[in-house]
Design an enzyme around this catalytic site. Sequence first.
Site, PDB file in Angstrom:
ATOM      1  N   ASP A  49       0.562  -1.356   0.257  1.00 53.93           N
ATOM      2  CA  ASP A  49       0.007  -0.098   0.238  1.00 53.93           C
ATOM      3  C   ASP A  49       1.005   1.119   0.068  1.00 53.93           C
ATOM      4  OD1 ASP A  49      -3.352   1.100   1.119  1.00 53.93           O
ATOM      5  OD2 ASP A  49      -1.250   2.144   1.619  1.00 53.93           O
ATOM      6  N   TYR A  54       3.405   9.686  -0.589  1.00 54.38           N
ATOM      7  CA  TYR A  54       4.016   9.164   0.515  1.00 54.38           C
ATOM      8  C   TYR A  54       5.861   9.673  -0.330  1.00 54.38           C
ATOM      9  CZ  TYR A  54       0.236   6.197   2.468  1.00 54.38           C
ATOM     10  OH  TYR A  54      -0.535   6.125   3.366  1.00 54.38           O
ATOM     11  N   LYS A  79      -2.334   6.099  -4.592  1.00 54.47           N
ATOM     12  CA  LYS A  79      -4.078   6.670  -3.954  1.00 54.47           C
ATOM     13  C   LYS A  79      -3.365   8.728  -4.551  1.00 54.47           C
ATOM     14  CE  LYS A  79      -3.560   4.993   0.826  1.00 54.47           C
ATOM     15  NZ  LYS A  79      -2.036   4.844   0.813  1.00 54.47           N
ATOM     16  N   HIS A 112      -7.632   9.697  -1.642  1.00 52.40           N
ATOM     17  CA  HIS A 112      -6.332   9.807  -0.333  1.00 52.40           C
ATOM     18  C   HIS A 112      -7.714  10.222   0.661  1.00 52.40           C
ATOM     19  CE1 HIS A 112      -2.228   8.910   1.003  1.00 52.40           C
ATOM     20  NE2 HIS A 112      -3.872   9.036   1.756  1.00 52.40           N
TER      21      HIS A 112
END
Length: 280
Positions: A49, A54, A79, A112
């Site tokens: 994930d 990120y 996401k 998200h």
Amino acid sequence: MTEAIATPHLTLNDGTSIPQLGLGVFLVEPDEAERIVTDALEIGYRHIDTARIYKNEEGVGRAIAASAVPREEIFVTTKLWNSDQGRDTARAALEKSLERLGLDHVDLYLIHWPSPKHGKHVESWEALIELRDAGLATSIGVSNFMQTHLDDLAAATDVVPAVNQVELHPAFQQRDLRAFHAERGILTEAWGPLGQGKYELAELPGLTEIAARHEKTVQQVAIRWHLQEGIIVFPKTTRSERMIENATVFDFELSDDEMATIAACDRELRVGAHPLNTDF
């Protein structure tokens, strides 16, 4: 390479199968992501994930490309970030994520956050439906949505999110939201399943005793609790020995009394951002 961890698979409302245990890479540095995901795949994880925000999709993609594990055996989630939301921007955002990942599709694509600042969660959901239909994502869902946001989607389309990924851990169990998910056929995914280190699991009443009884750590007990509750869980770690420990949760079972003890630990203690109070 070891064989895949014998994790249960759950069936999403679109018929797709998802491994119930995976690895999350939130707060994993970009230059560390390749090593960590490589280790995870070698250990036997098959569910990763990540997210655009990120900033480690490239490392995740390099690890997948270099792995001997066939792509079809790896479940990959990423996401749509808040500033990329919108009918005219979601496709470009996913295409860029796919380029960074080195993939032609992801297994699951999520909005998200509902992000009240942008106010585009409904049109973004409509865009995700188109992306799914175009084959760029096998399944689509949301993250950090509350009941009101899910109601907004239901009023606009008849496509129900496959999952809602939300903050969830023994001190914040989200039982009302999970019941709502169950009514709608939405599976619950937990982020921060161990509380992100913002409180001590061992301080919750009864967890230490349960762990001792099973000769497990309190972290393993917490992961096992998620699994028995039917929650999809992907604890984050950068250490291979902890990855192994987090996956060694299929050789014991919590009793009904032990599950009730953990249920009683709920403090409604949110340790992350509230979906209605985000300004990002």
